[in-house]
Each structure stands twice: as structure tokens, then as C-alpha cells.
Motif scaffolding. Structure first.
Motif, PDB file in Angstrom:
ATOM      1  N   SER A 127       0.839  -1.208   0.000  1.00  0.00           N
ATOM      2  CA  SER A 127       0.000   0.000   0.000  1.00  0.00           C
ATOM      3  C   SER A 127       0.868   1.250   0.000  1.00  0.00           C
ATOM      4  N   ALA A 131       1.273   4.105  -3.062  1.00  0.00           N
ATOM      5  CA  ALA A 131       1.170   5.549  -2.850  1.00  0.00           C
ATOM      6  C   ALA A 131       2.330   6.278  -3.527  1.00  0.00           C
ATOM      7  N   SER A 138      -2.945   1.532  -8.331  1.00  0.00           N
ATOM      8  CA  SER A 138      -3.722   1.460  -7.093  1.00  0.00           C
ATOM      9  C   SER A 138      -5.224   1.457  -7.307  1.00  0.00           C
ATOM     10  N   ARG A 142      -8.361  -0.328  -2.067  1.00  0.00           N
ATOM     11  CA  ARG A 142      -9.073  -0.565  -0.801  1.00  0.00           C
ATOM     12  C   ARG A 142      -9.876  -1.852  -0.860  1.00  0.00           C
ATOM     13  N   GLY A 432      -1.423   4.337   4.661  1.00  0.00           N
ATOM     14  CA  GLY A 432      -2.758   4.893   4.851  1.00  0.00           C
ATOM     15  C   GLY A 432      -3.099   5.926   3.799  1.00  0.00           C
ATOM     16  N   HIS A 433      -2.127   6.751   3.462  1.00  0.00           N
ATOM     17  CA  HIS A 433      -2.352   7.733   2.398  1.00  0.00           C
ATOM     18  C   HIS A 433      -2.631   7.033   1.068  1.00  0.00           C
ATOM     19  N   LEU A 435      -4.002   4.130   0.609  1.00  0.00           N
ATOM     20  CA  LEU A 435      -5.347   3.557   0.624  1.00  0.00           C
ATOM     21  C   LEU A 435      -6.412   4.643   0.500  1.00  0.00           C
ATOM     22  N   ARG A 436      -6.200   5.776   1.161  1.00  0.00           N
ATOM     23  CA  ARG A 436      -7.201   6.857   1.097  1.00  0.00           C
ATOM     24  C   ARG A 436      -7.304   7.448  -0.297  1.00  0.00           C
ATOM     25  N   THR A 437      -6.176   7.565  -0.970  1.00  0.00           N
ATOM     26  CA  THR A 437      -6.166   8.244  -2.272  1.00  0.00           C
ATOM     27  C   THR A 437      -6.305   7.288  -3.456  1.00  0.00           C
ATOM     28  N   GLU A 440     -11.169   4.706  -7.418  1.00  0.00           N
ATOM     29  CA  GLU A 440     -12.176   3.648  -7.429  1.00  0.00           C
ATOM     30  C   GLU A 440     -11.908   2.625  -8.519  1.00  0.00           C
TER      31      GLU A 440
END
Length: 638
Positions: A127, A131, A138, A142, A432-433, A435-437, A440
Motif C-alpha cells: 500500500s 502511494a 492502485s 481498498r 494509509g495515504h 489507501l485513502r487516495t 475507485e
């Protein structure tokens, strides 16, 4: 693809032992009192099975790095399935025989300790890597991570209609589908096995029941497979690809029957045949031949080929366990392949994401250099994972490993624990960044979906009636609409990405394209189009993106399209090691058949300014160039 540690419990000592044997299914505690129980419970490691795991994971890695060199390398996953079914079943049956019960809670905790630490480490690092590399790798990250943690990756990929055979833009965690299949087996099989042992008293019948389940699964794959259609659902499905696990289980249940006292001359003959020293050699040669020769796009693979390889692997395992010597066992027990087999879980986990990340980060790097870097980093990551993550958890549990592994890591790196902690926190933040960014959908997925929507809005059916048609007139002076009305394109994801430009260049053109499609599927597709009355006077085939092609498949297309039609083939473009060979084959074929046109997409790519990050799928402007290249070739046909 994570078989358990390869340890087979020793059997209780029989009155007249022919040779030490692996466990067999029993119905109660082992006889012989405490001494007999202690001996029965003592694990015996079979180094040759570790070696088999090592060769299996090597085949998978080579297949992913260069499918053309080992076309059947994907079968290494099926070898793993059989090993897992064999070892798990042997251990569970032995525990029940020795202790009188199976400790399911202990079994599932042990499986969790074996799988989750290394998997969690992988997901964290990958992950973070996604990023840093960017959105090209990516897409749906998620969802992929959630599917990995819940061991449902195979069903997620089937539902999302990802193609296992799309070698241009695969998901970052695609390889975890096999881990999901195995974990689902680990969850259900112990319960099913206990029911089998309780309800079926005859050992031979137990073997037949499990073998029947394997046959049903393999049969479902064979019956549901349709040549010309993407078999990814059959490949991903636990229901249609679980036969290897069951064959391994059946082999474990059969070992005592094959080595115990024969009940009749007929049984003795079967025992001699199956335990013959020739069997491991023949089985090993059969598996090797399939790995070298059976490509993933051949219908035979799904109509019994994979199942036969799994059955040969089961026979090989039986031979490795019941016979002490032999050339196959000697080769598989050599130190290098055993070392690799002990770390095969980590090798399998890490090689694929590293390949995808490095391919996206360095698209212009020579393929050989990138492959060497993938192998080196994979071995390094697997070694570190084994030393600092997997082995500490297996020895000391989660809590003990957290203390000991951290201390060992800090000592080996000669840094203070606080420094290592800062590194870990940074890694978590970056992951984490990522996964957040994460988008879809991936970039290529967006391009393909746009093409599919354009085709759905325009309609792509229609054509000539079934049967021979007169030689079509030249398209040299045809209007775009006239050209589109007489042309159908059979292609893959590149065709889908170029579909908006294709519809603009040739309104009304027919398109039959799918992600992951390969040329080997084309003859069946063309035949189906002809029989359905959808095959038009001009046929364009653009299927060189996802793997090697053969002259036999090209001749199959010519044969199936029938007389009175014209054909255009489209070259491939991209940094994949099989594409130069694809284009050479296309050039040679069109030179031998001058009436067939060759659309030089590889020569037109300098005009393209909006390739996706993979350098293969064109954007809107590139799709227009692709379509114009095809249209110009159609107009130039003699």
C-alpha cells in the motif's frame, strides 16, 4: 497458495513395520500407551515436499515474469493446492488417531499465525509502494486489501470481472486469489473431514467420497468452460478449482491403504502398482511436461489438463512419502530447492506486487533487468519475512513474536528500537495515504469501460447471413459509414480502449472484444460469429497483447472465417517480452498470405501522446490513431 509447514506425523509403531509411513485415517487413539502416543505425535519433516514447493513457486514466478518461457508455470499453484490438501489432511487424521479428537481451535489459530503476519506485512508495504508509484497501480486498492484480509480475493476478482489472463494491467493483489481458495478450504475441510470419519467407517470408501468431490469440481470446470470465452470465473472459483485440494486430501487418506497389509491379491496388486518406484518418476515427468507445454489459453487446460496435473502431483506425493529413496526424491531434497520451498509463501506473496510496482515505476527499463530486480527483491523480502515475521510468530505466538522479532530486527540492523519505530510509523502513514487516495478504478479500467459504454450505445451486432459470401468490393473509395457497415473487429482490452476512436472513424463497425483475450481463442470466436450471422465481409483481428501467438491459430482464424471474406491483422505494442515475437509471427504470416492486411500499430505509436501508464492502452487521441491505422489498412487491401 500457502501450504502449511511440511511435517507429517510418524505413525504408531505396528507389530511388523514394513517401513516408516505417514499417518493414516483412524477412528480412535493410537494404541501402545504413552510411549506409542509420543512416537505417533512426533512430526517428521519430508524435505522432498519442501523441495517440490520450491520448484512450484519458481515455476509461478518465471511464468509471471515471462509467460513465453514457461507457458504452464501457472500450474505451480495447482501443485501447491495438492500439497496443502495432502499435508493438512494427514495432520488432522493423525491428531485424531493419537489424541482421539481434532483440536479445531488450535488448528485455526495455527493457520492464522502462519498466514496473517506475512500477509499483513505485505499489505502494509505494498500500500505504501502504491502511494509512491501513483494511481496507475492502485485502482480498487481498498477493495483488494479488504478482500485479502477476509480471504475472499478470488470471489472479489470474479465479481469485478477481472481477467486472470490480462497480462497488461492486472490488479496489484491479483495473486492472492489462490490464498483465498486455500483459506476457504482450511475453514471448511476440517469439519467435513470429521463428519467423513464419523459417518463413513470403511477407509476405502472415504477415499472414494473425497475423490468423487474432486471429480465433481474438475468436471464443473470442464463442462462450464466455453472455448473462446474468458475462463477467469472458472479459474478463480473455489467450486471449480478446488479439486487439487481434494485430490491431495484423498491421497493422504489413501496412503495407509497403499502401505498396510493387503486384504486380497487384487489389493496387493494395486499397492505394488501405485507404490512402484516408477510412479514418482512418471508423475514428475508428466507435471514437468505440462509446466513446459500447456499454456493458460488452451482449452485442454480447463477440460481436464489442470486436473490431470493435480492427480499426477497427488501420485508424486504418495511416492515421496512411502519411498525413502529414488531419483525424484533425491533431486527434490537438495538444499537449494528445500531452502526456496521453506520460504515459498513469502516468495509467492512478494513477487507479484513487486513486478507490478516496478513495471509501473520503470516502464522503459529493459525487461530482463526488471525481471532480475524482481527476483532479487523477492528473495530478499521473503528472507526477511521468514526471519522477522513468519518464524517468530510460529515459534512464540503473536505476543512473543512482537517482542522478540522487534528486538532481533533492531539488533541486526544495529539501530535503536525507537528508530525502527519511526520507520514503522512512517510506513503506516504512507500506506494509509495510499489507501485513502486510491482511485475507485484503475486508469486502464476507466479507458476500457469508456470503450464498452461507447460500444453499448452504438450497437455492434449485425452482419451477413450464415454461409459463404461473395468476395467483398474494395474499401478504397468507401465512406466511413460504408466501411463500418462491412467490418467487424475481434480484439482485447486495447481494442476496447480504442473503441470510441474506432466508432468515430468507422461508424457502425462491429466489435467483439474482451479483457484478457488471446489469439488462441480467436478461431472459436470467429466460428461463433459466422454461425450467428454476425461475421461481416471484412474481419479485423487484434489479439497480440496478452501472450504469444502461433501460426496454427492464425490458420484457424482463416479456416473459420470461410470463403469470400478479407482479413486484417493488427500488430501489438508494449514493453512485454512476448510482443516482438508476436509481431514477427504476424509479419511472416502476412508475407506468406499477401491477401491478408497487416495494420502496423507498432509503427504508429510515435504519434500517440496519451498512453496509459502501462504504455499499452491508448487514450482518446491514441484510440483515434489506432482506429485510423486499421482503417487505412482496410482501404489499402488489394
Amino acid at each position: 497458495m500457502t501450504p502449511p509447514t511440511v511435517t507429517l506425523p510418524q505413525p504408531a509403531r505396528p507389530a511388523v513395520p514394513p517401513r516408516p509411513l505417514p499417518p493414516g485415517p483412524g477412528t480412535g487413539p493410537a494404541p501402545g500407551g504413552p510411549a506409542g502416543d509420543a512416537e505417533a505425535a512426533r512430526p517428521r519433516r519430508v524435505r522432498a515436499i519442501d523441495g517440490l514447493r520450491g520448484l512450484a513457486v519458481a515455476a509461478v514466478v518465471i511464468y509471471h515474469l515471462s509467460p513465453g518461457h514457461v507457458p504452464g508455470g501457472y500450474l505451480g499453484v495447482d501443485v501447491f493446492f495438492v500439497i496443502s490438501g495432502f499435508v493438512i489432511t494427514a495432520a488432522l487424521v493423525q491428531q485424531r488417531r493419537v489424541e482421539g479428537r481434532v483440536r479445531l481451535g488450535r488448528f485455526w489459530v495455527r493457520r492464522t499465525q502462519r498466514l496473517l503476519p506475512a500477509l499483513g506485512t505485505l499489505l502494509l508495504v505494498v500500500s505504501a509502494g502504491a502511494a509512491l508509484v501513483g494511481p496507475s497501480v492502485s485502482g480498487r486498492l481498498r477493495e483488494q486489501v479488504l478482500a485479502a484480509l477476509t480471504f475472499t480475493g478470488n470471489w472479489f476478482q470474479a465479481r469485478a470481472e477481472f481477467s486472470y489472463f490480462d497480462h497488461t494491467d492486472p490488479p496489484l493483489l491479483q495473486h492472492l486469489w489462490s490464498l483465498a481458495v486455500e483459506e476457504q478450504f482450511y475453514l471448511v475441510w476440517p469439519l467435513a473431514l470429521l463428519a467423513l470419519l464419523a459417518l463413513v467407517r470403511r477407509p476405502r470408501t472415504r477415499v472414494l467420497v473425497v475423490a468423487a468431490g474432486a471429480l465433481a469440481s474438475a468436471g464443473a470446470m470442464a463442462v462450464l468452460h466455453t472455448p473462446g470465452e474468458d475462463p477467469s470465473r472458472l479459474y478463480f472459483g473455489t467450486d471449480t478449482h478446488g479439486f487439487g485440494l481434494l485430490l491431495g486430501a484423498a491421497a493422504a487418506l489413501a496412503v495407509p491403504l497403499l502401505t498396510g497389509p493387503p486384504s486380497s491379491p487384487r489389493v496387493a496388486a494395486v499397492q505394488r502398482a501405485v507404490t512402484s518406484p516408477v510412479v514418482p518418476v512418471v508423475a514428475a515427468l508428466g507435471v514437468t511436461a505440462a509446466v513446459v507445454r500447456l499454456p493458460d489459453d488452451h482449452p485442454v487446460a480447463y477440460q481436464g489438463g489442470i486436473a490431470i496435473v493435480s492427480a499426477l502431483t497427488a501420485l508424486l506425493l504418495v511416492g515421496l512419502v512411502v519411498r525413502r529413496g529414488g531419483p525424484v526424491r533425491a533431486v527434490l531434497a537438495t538444499a537449494p530447492v528445500v531452502w526456496l520451498g521453506e520460504r515459498s509463501y513469502g516468495v509467492y506473496l512478494w513477487h507479484w506486487p513487486l513486478l507490478v510496482l516496478l513495471r509501473a515505476a520503470f516502464p522503459d527499463a529493459p525487461a530482463a533487468l526488471r525481471a532480475a530486480l524482481v527476483v532479487a527483491l523477492t528473495l530478499l523480502a521473503a528472507t526477511l519475512s521468514w526471519r522477522y515475521v513468519e518464524r517468530p510468530v510460529l515459534r512464540h505466538g503473536f505476543r512473543g513474536a512482537a517482542r522478540r522479532g522487534w528486538a532481533v530486527l533492531a539488533r541486526d540492523l544495529r539501530v535503536r528500537g525507537s528508530v525502527a519505530g519511526v520507520v514503522l510509523v512512517t510506513l503506516v502513514v504512507v500506506a494509509g495515504h495510499g489507501l485513502r487516495t486510491a482511485p475507485e478504478r484503475g486508469e486502464v479500467e476507466d479507458l476500457v469501460r469508456a470503450g464498452q459504454e461507447a460500444l453499448a450505445g452504438a450497437g455492434t451486432s449485425g452482419g451477413n447471413p450464415v454461409g459463404a459470401v461473395p468476395l467483398p468490393p474494395s474499401l478504397a473509395g468507401a465512406t466511413p459509414a460504408e466501411m463500418g457497415a462491412q467490418t467487424i473487429v475481434v480484439g482485447d482490452s486495447v481494442t476496447l480502449a480504442a473503441a470510441p476512436g474506432l466508432l468515430a472513424e468507422m461508424p457502425g463497425v462491429g466489435v467483439d472484444a474482451a479483457v484478457g483475450r488471446q489469439l488462441a481463442e480467436a478461431p472459436a470466436i470467429v466460428r461463433a460469429l459466422r454461425e450467428a450471422g454476425r461475421l461481416r465481409p471484412y474481419l479485423v483481428v487484434a489479439l497480440g497483447t496478452n501472450g504469444e501467438i502461433s501460426t496454427a491459430d492464425l490458420l484457424g482464424v482463416v479456416r473459420e472465417m470461410g470463403e469470400g471474406r478479407r482479413l486484417v491483422l493488427v500488430t501489438a505494442h508494449g514493453e512485454r517480452d512476448w510482443m516482438p515475437g508476436v509481431n514477427e509471427t504476424l509479419h511472416a504470416f502476412t508475407q506468406a498470405h499477401p491477401w491478408i492486411g497487416l495494420a502496423r500499430w507498432d509503427a504508429a505509436v510515435p504519434q500517440v501522446t496519451d498512453f496509459a501508464a502501462d504504455g499499452i492502452h491508448p487514450g482518446e487521441q491514441g484510440g483515434t490513431v489506432w482506429a485510423r491505422t486499421v482503417a487505412d489498412t482496410l482501404r489499402a487491401l488489394p
